[in-house]
Design a protein around this motif. Structure first.
Motif, short mmCIF file in Angstrom:
data_model
loop_
_atom_site.label_atom_id
_atom_site.label_comp_id
_atom_site.label_asym_id
_atom_site.label_seq_id
_atom_site.Cartn_x
_atom_site.Cartn_y
_atom_site.Cartn_z
N LEU A 50 -15.97 -47.44 -44.15
CA LEU A 50 -14.97 -47.28 -45.20
C LEU A 50 -13.78 -48.19 -44.94
O LEU A 50 -13.51 -48.60 -43.81
N GLU A 51 -13.09 -48.51 -46.02
CA GLU A 51 -11.87 -49.29 -45.97
C GLU A 51 -10.82 -48.54 -46.77
O GLU A 51 -10.95 -48.35 -47.97
N GLU A 101 -16.04 -47.31 -49.82
CA GLU A 101 -16.96 -46.71 -48.85
C GLU A 101 -18.38 -47.22 -49.08
O GLU A 101 -18.76 -47.57 -50.20
N GLU A 102 -19.15 -47.24 -48.01
CA GLU A 102 -20.53 -47.70 -48.09
C GLU A 102 -21.41 -46.85 -47.19
O GLU A 102 -21.09 -46.63 -46.02
N VAL A 103 -22.50 -46.38 -47.75
CA VAL A 103 -23.48 -45.59 -46.99
C VAL A 103 -24.83 -46.30 -47.06
O VAL A 103 -25.28 -46.69 -48.14
N PHE A 137 -19.30 -47.16 -53.08
CA PHE A 137 -18.54 -46.39 -54.06
C PHE A 137 -17.06 -46.39 -53.68
O PHE A 137 -16.68 -46.71 -52.55
N GLU A 138 -16.23 -46.03 -54.65
CA GLU A 138 -14.79 -45.97 -54.46
C GLU A 138 -14.30 -44.55 -54.66
O GLU A 138 -14.77 -43.85 -55.55
N THR A 139 -13.39 -44.11 -53.82
CA THR A 139 -12.79 -42.80 -53.97
C THR A 139 -11.29 -42.93 -54.14
O THR A 139 -10.68 -43.92 -53.73
N LEU A 140 -10.70 -41.93 -54.75
CA LEU A 140 -9.25 -41.83 -54.89
C LEU A 140 -8.76 -40.75 -53.93
O LEU A 140 -9.45 -39.74 -53.74
N THR A 167 -22.41 -44.45 -57.81
CA THR A 167 -23.71 -44.96 -57.39
C THR A 167 -24.75 -43.86 -57.21
O THR A 167 -25.94 -44.09 -57.43
N PHE A 168 -24.32 -42.65 -56.83
CA PHE A 168 -25.28 -41.57 -56.61
C PHE A 168 -25.85 -41.06 -57.92
O PHE A 168 -27.06 -40.81 -58.02
N VAL A 169 -25.01 -40.93 -58.94
CA VAL A 169 -25.50 -40.52 -60.25
C VAL A 169 -26.40 -41.60 -60.84
O VAL A 169 -27.45 -41.30 -61.42
#
Length: 210
Positions: free
Chosen positions: A105-106, A127-129, A138-141, A168-170
Motif C-alpha cells: 500500500l501507498e 493498495e495492491e493484493v 484498488f483505492e481507499t479513502l 476491482t473485487f466487484v
C-alpha cells in the motif's frame, strides 16, 4: 460511545477553529513558517510505521503508536477497538491472501489540521493484493484522528472505506459470474442439442413388425 463522542467533538473543534482554513490545507512539514512542522513529522512517522507493519505483517511494531481508547473501522467494515483486535483483523486478511500472496500500500495523506492535543488527517491509499495468481489494485479513502498522549502523537481513530460498486473485487466477481453463466449456458445448450437429436432419431425409427 465515549470514543465516538470524542471523535465527533474533535471534528467539531477542528471545523469551528481556524485549523481548517485555506492556509492549513497548504501547509506541509517542510514549510518554514509552519508552527506544526514537528507535529507533521511525527504523524509522518506513524504513517510510515503503519505501512511497514501491515505490509510485513509485523503489527507489534505499531502498538506503541496507538492511543489509549484506539478504535478503527476497516475497509471491509470490520470494527476494531484495541490493538489485539487490529492484529486479529490483519491476520484474517493475511489468511484470505494466502501464504504465497502479497499485499502492499501507498498512503497519500493531505496536510493534517491541528487543534490543541488533537489532529485530523485524511487522504487516499493505493493498495495492491496479489493472490491466487491474480492482481487486485484498488483505492481507499481514509480519515484519522490523532491525540497527543504523554507528549507523543498517537493514533486514536481510523476509518477507511472503498467504493462499494466500482472496485476491482466487484468487477472480478461480475466477470466470473458472466463466465460461469456462459459456461453453464454452453453446457446446457450441448445437452439440449444431444437430447433433441436422440428424440428425433427415436421418433423417426420404424416400428418393428412381428
Amino acid at each position: 460511545m465515549q470514543i465516538f463522542q470524542a471523535y465527533v467533538r474533535c471534528l467539531v473543534v477542528l471545523v469551528v477553529s481556524g485549523a481548517l482554513g485555506d492556509s492549513a490545507w497548504g501547509q506541509t512539514a517542510e514549510d518554514t513558517n509552519d508552527p506544526h512542522a514537528a507535529d507533521r513529522a511525527a504523524l509522518q512517522q506513524i504513517k510510515e510505521r503503519y505501512t511497514q507493519a501491515v505490509e510485513k505483517g509485523e503489527l507489534e511494531s505499531l502498538e506503541s503508536k496507538l492511543a489509549k481508547g484506539f478504535s478503527a473501522v476497516m475497509v471491509t467494515g470490520h470494527e476494531t477497538e484495541s490493538f489485539d483486535e487490529l492484529r486479529d483483523y490483519w491476520d484474517y486478511i493475511r489468511g484470505l491472501i494466502g501464504e504465497d500472496g502479497t499485499y502492499s500500500l501507498e498512503v497519500l495523506p493531505e496536510p493534517a489540521k491541528f487543534s490543541g492535543d488533537y489532529a485530523l488527517s485524511q487522504g487516499t491509499t493505493n493498495e495492491e493484493v496479489v493472490a491466487g495468481g491474480s492482481t487486485y489494485s484498488f483505492e481507499t479513502l481514509w480519515s484519522a484522528v490523532f491525540v497527543k498522549q504523554s507528549g507523543e502523537w498517537r493514533l486514536l481513530r481510523l476509518h477507511a472505506s472503498m467504493d462499494p460498486i466500482n472496485n476491482t473485487f466487484v468487477a472480478t466477481a461480475r466477470t466470473q459470474s458472466i463466465v460461469w453463466s456462459l459456461a453453464i449456458g454452453g453446457v446446457a445448450g450441448v445437452l439440449l442439442g444431444v437430447g433433441g437429436v436422440l428424440l428425433i432419431k427415436r421418433g423417426g425409427k420404424k416400428p418393428e413388425v412381428d
